[in-house]
Structures are given as structure tokens and as C-alpha cells.
Design a protein around this motif. Structure first.
Motif, short mmCIF file in Angstrom:
data_model
loop_
_atom_site.label_atom_id
_atom_site.label_comp_id
_atom_site.label_asym_id
_atom_site.label_seq_id
_atom_site.Cartn_x
_atom_site.Cartn_y
_atom_site.Cartn_z
N PRO A 261 -48.98 -18.57 39.84
CA PRO A 261 -49.19 -18.19 38.73
C PRO A 261 -50.73 -17.39 38.60
N PRO A 262 -51.28 -16.59 37.62
CA PRO A 262 -52.45 -16.62 37.48
C PRO A 262 -53.10 -18.11 36.96
N VAL A 263 -54.36 -17.97 37.79
CA VAL A 263 -55.15 -19.23 37.84
C VAL A 263 -56.52 -18.76 37.08
N VAL A 264 -57.01 -20.18 36.48
CA VAL A 264 -58.39 -20.14 35.80
C VAL A 264 -59.04 -21.39 36.34
N SER A 265 -60.31 -21.39 36.94
CA SER A 265 -61.29 -22.68 37.32
C SER A 265 -62.31 -22.56 36.46
N CYS A 266 -62.81 -23.72 36.32
CA CYS A 266 -63.96 -23.94 35.74
C CYS A 266 -65.08 -24.73 36.13
N ALA A 267 -66.33 -24.35 36.58
CA ALA A 267 -67.14 -25.26 37.18
C ALA A 267 -68.45 -25.36 36.07
N THR A 268 -68.59 -26.69 35.80
CA THR A 268 -69.85 -26.72 34.79
C THR A 268 -70.95 -27.38 35.36
N PHE A 269 -72.09 -27.02 34.93
CA PHE A 269 -73.39 -27.29 35.41
C PHE A 269 -74.14 -27.61 34.47
N CYS A 270 -75.47 -28.43 34.32
CA CYS A 270 -76.66 -28.14 33.75
C CYS A 270 -77.68 -27.57 34.66
N ILE A 271 -78.62 -26.86 33.66
CA ILE A 271 -79.80 -26.16 34.70
C ILE A 271 -81.10 -26.49 33.95
N ARG A 272 -81.73 -26.65 34.87
CA ARG A 272 -83.15 -27.11 34.59
C ARG A 272 -84.20 -26.25 35.44
#
Ligand code: F6R
Ligand code: MG
Ligand code: MG
Length: 371
Positions: free
Chosen positions: A289-300
Motif C-alpha cells: 500500500p502507499p507508505v510513509v516513513s519518518c526519520a527524526t533528528f535534532c540539529i546543532r
């Protein structure tokens, strides 16, 4: 520090149909970005979702920078050579132009970028979807940024209570970027009126009204508008900054538990529920099926932490099972009604050709008149 996050993604070939890029293809793109990005990028993250490869880059060059865009374009060109060598399906399919000219807008790859002043803590969510189009994000963005039933922060936080500005694009207009700015909460019904039609009206960005800063950036390009014909689904990427002036990460993620129906999967021509999946997930059932992924980060200072997978949690296993049930239920009705996209969204011309032939065979009978 003011930094830019740029994501440029393309389908340049995949194994076994529309399933996933080969390891060699992925390695080629990664190597290119690592080697040629030296001195230009602060950091980068290369990943795949279904058959699409996304290059996320941090730098200080601003949005639409020629060097940054060329780096991604060249990475996809060198990947395409490998895809061709390996006989991958659809090698180079999203590279619609022969030569790079200035930036990749209108050349096939999807782009989303955000330039911002880093906050002391800077959480960022990178979404990538496959087998669907940019309107797929309308539903979760409406809930996350305009609906207190989803986002209690709209009541609890004085900053969030000032609401959010939605910039919405008419993606069927091809002469330029036709956009409208609407404010939640006072324009809620106008926002709803447009977002209910995700094939034409697509959220391009969302802004905090309290801080004037950008929370969301969506890749809005539609491949058929660029190529003049369907060349595959657009498979949109999106960046979301969360917390403080913006909804909490959990408020942004919650709408994805619905598994809302979106345009996409099998031959780019069906409605199916979108499944939140782990990073680097392949495609399977009914070319979906259509898919969605989510990578989370913090940035400095532009440096990324490791990517933490927002959908790799036992909670989302339950959601995935539910979405699989919804997908199979929809497939039970084959091509009937809501299962298949309307004529103008079909990825193939066969039905239009058939209709043109059948048109000639219709006969008009004299109306039976009442006695
Ligand atoms: C999106 C995707 C689909 C295909 C579509 C038609 O990632 O792969 O939108 O482009 O299913 O593909 P063909 O006709 O090549 O099977
Ligand atoms: Mg594809
Ligand atoms: Mg794809």
C-alpha cells in the motif's frame, strides 16, 4: 546559526518492479554525496522509501542553491548509470531533463527545503512517502496544525493558540506557482474547502503566526504536470519542525494512525490507505500500500544526530495491521467506485482510448412519452 535543510528525492530505478532501489544503487548515491559534498554540505542523510531515494542535506547556502541542487542531480545521474548496468526497472525515470539548469525544480526530482535560525533544541521530522502524491499530507497537516481535537497544544500553549498560516498551492496550474495564504483558526472552513481536494490543492508550507517562523515544507511538484503525461506517482517528501512554537512531535505523528485513503499504488491509479512504515521499507501488496516513513533528528550548527525512526514502535505495528485490513477491504471492490481514481488521475491512457471507441457505439433511443 542560520542553516538550510534541503531534501531532494527521485526514483531512478528499482529491483523487482517498483519495490526498492538496489544496494549498489543506494551505495553509489551515498558515495557521490559524501565525496562531492565535502566543503559544501555540513551533513547529509541518504535513505530510501519504497523505490525512491531521498538525499537530505544541511548547509548554509540557502534554498534553491545551484551547487546543492547540482550535487543531488549528479548523484542521481551517477546512480542512474548503475541502475542501467544492473537492469533495474525504471532506471532514471524521474530525471526528466537531459541537462542540469540552475536547480532541480521542474526537472523531475521532488524538492523540499527550509532555511531557519536554529533554536537551542531543534527537532526536525523528515517524512518520505511512496506510491502517492503531495496531497497525501493535507490530512495530517490539517489535523496537526488546525484541529485542537488532535493538537491540544492549540489550547494549552499561548504561542500555538495564535494559530498557523497555511500556504496552499493549486498544483494543476502550470504557468507558475498559484498559491493562497489562509490563517487557522479563522479561515478553517476555507482551508477545509481546499484541502478536501488533495489532487488539486496541496499544503506547500505552514508557518507559526506567533513567531513568524516556518514549521512545514512539502514537495508539491506533480510529475504529470512537468512531463505533460504520467510518468509515475510523485511520492512526496516533507520537513516538519516540532516542539516549542510548533506542535509536539506526537501531535504531528498522531494523524498517521488513521491510515487515511490517498491516491496511489498499483499503476498509480487507485485509492488506498497510507501505511506508516519503518525507515527503508520496501513496497509489496498491490504495488503498495502507499507508505510513509519518518526519520527524526535534532540539529546543532547544521550537524545531524543519528536518525531515530518515528514509526519503529510497537504502537505502529497495530496501526500497520489495521491499515493492511483497510487495504484488503478496499481491494475487494476491484475497480468499482472509490477503489479507482477518477479518469483525469489515471496513470494510463487505455481507459480513455476505450471510451473513445465505445462513444461511437452509443445510440440515443427516442424517449418514451407518458400516455
Ligand atoms: C511510484 C510508482 C508508480 C508507478 C506506476 C506505473 O513509485 O512506482 O506510480 O510509476 O505504478 O508504473 P509502470 O507502468 O512502470 O508499472
Ligand atoms: Mg516508482
Ligand atoms: Mg516511488
Amino acid at each position: 546559526m542560520k542553516i538550510t535543510v534541503s531534501v531532494i528525492k527521485a526514483d531512478i530505478g528499482s529491483v523487482g518492479g517498483h519495490i526498492a532501489p538496489s544496494q549498489k544503487l543506494l551505495d553509489t548515491v551515498k558515495r557521490h554525496v559524501a565525496e562531492k559534498g565535502k566543503g559544501l554540505l555540513i551533513d547529509s542523510y541518504v535513505s530510501y522509501t519504497g523505490d525512491d531515494i531521498a538525499i537530505l542535506m544541511t548547509h548554509t547556502k540557502g534554498e534553491g542553491n545551484e551547487q546543492v541542487h547540482k550535487l543531488a542531480w549528479d548523484a542521481f545521474v551517477s546512480g542512474t548509470a548503475v541502475a542501467k548496468q544492473q537492469g533495474l526497472y525504471g532506471a532514471g525515470q524521474d530525471l526528466l531533463k537531459d541537462a542540469f539548469s540552475g536547480n532541480v525544480h521542474g526537472m523531475g526530482p521532488a524538492v523540499t527545503e527550509m532555511e531557519f535560525e536554529e533554536r537551542p533544541g531543534e527537532p526536525i521530522l523528515f517524512f518520505a512517502a511512496d506510491k502517492t502524491d503531495p496531497g497525501a499530507y493535507n490530512f495530517p497537516l490539517y489535523l496537526a496544525f488546525a484541529d485542537a481535537m488532535n493538537t491540544p497544544g492549540l489550547m494549552l500553549s499561548p504561542k500555538l493558540a495564535k494559530g498557523f498560516k497555511f500556504v496552499i498551492m493549486d498544483v494543476n496550474y502550470t504557468e507558475g506557482d498559484r498559491v493562497i495564504e489562509l490563517n487557522a483558526p479563522e479561515d478553517m472552513y476555507d482551508i477545509a474547502t481546499l484541502l478536501r481536494d488533495p489532487e488539486q490543492y496541496v499544503v506547500e508550507s505552514v508557518w507559526s503566526r506567533a513567531a513568524g517562523t516556518q514549521a512545514v515544507s512539502v514537495a508539491t511538484s506533480r510529475l504529470h504536470n512537468i512531463a505533460g503525461k504520467y510518468t509515475g506517482k510523485d511520492d512526496p517528501v516533507m520537513l516538519v519542525r516540532s516542539q516549542m512554537d510548533f506542535p509536539a512531535t506526537g501531535e504531528v505523528l498522531q494523524p498517521f494512525a488513521v491510515g487515511h485513503f490517498v491516491a496511489g499504488c498499483m499503476r498509480g491509479s487507485h485509492n488506498m490507505p497510507i501505511m506508516p512504515v519503518k525507515l527503508n521499507t520496501t513496497i509489496s501488496y498491490f504495488d503498495g500500500p502507499p507508505v510513509v516513513s519518518c526519520a527524526t533528528f535534532c540539529i546543532r550548527d547544521g550537524k545531524l544526530t543519528e536518525a531515530i525512526d518515528a514509526f519503529d514502535h510497537p504502537f505502529w505495528d497495530r496501526v500497520r495491521n489495521h491499515v493492511a485490513d483497510k487495504a484488503m477491504d478496499m481491494r475487494k471492490q476491484g475497480f468499482f467506485g472509490a477503489a479507482m481514481l477518477p479518469m483525469n488521475e489515471l496513470e494510463y491512457t487505455g481507459i480513455m482510448e476505450k471510451l473513445a471507441v465505445l462513444e461511437k457505439r452509443f445510440a440515443v433511443r427516442a424517449m418514451r412519452k407518458a400516455a
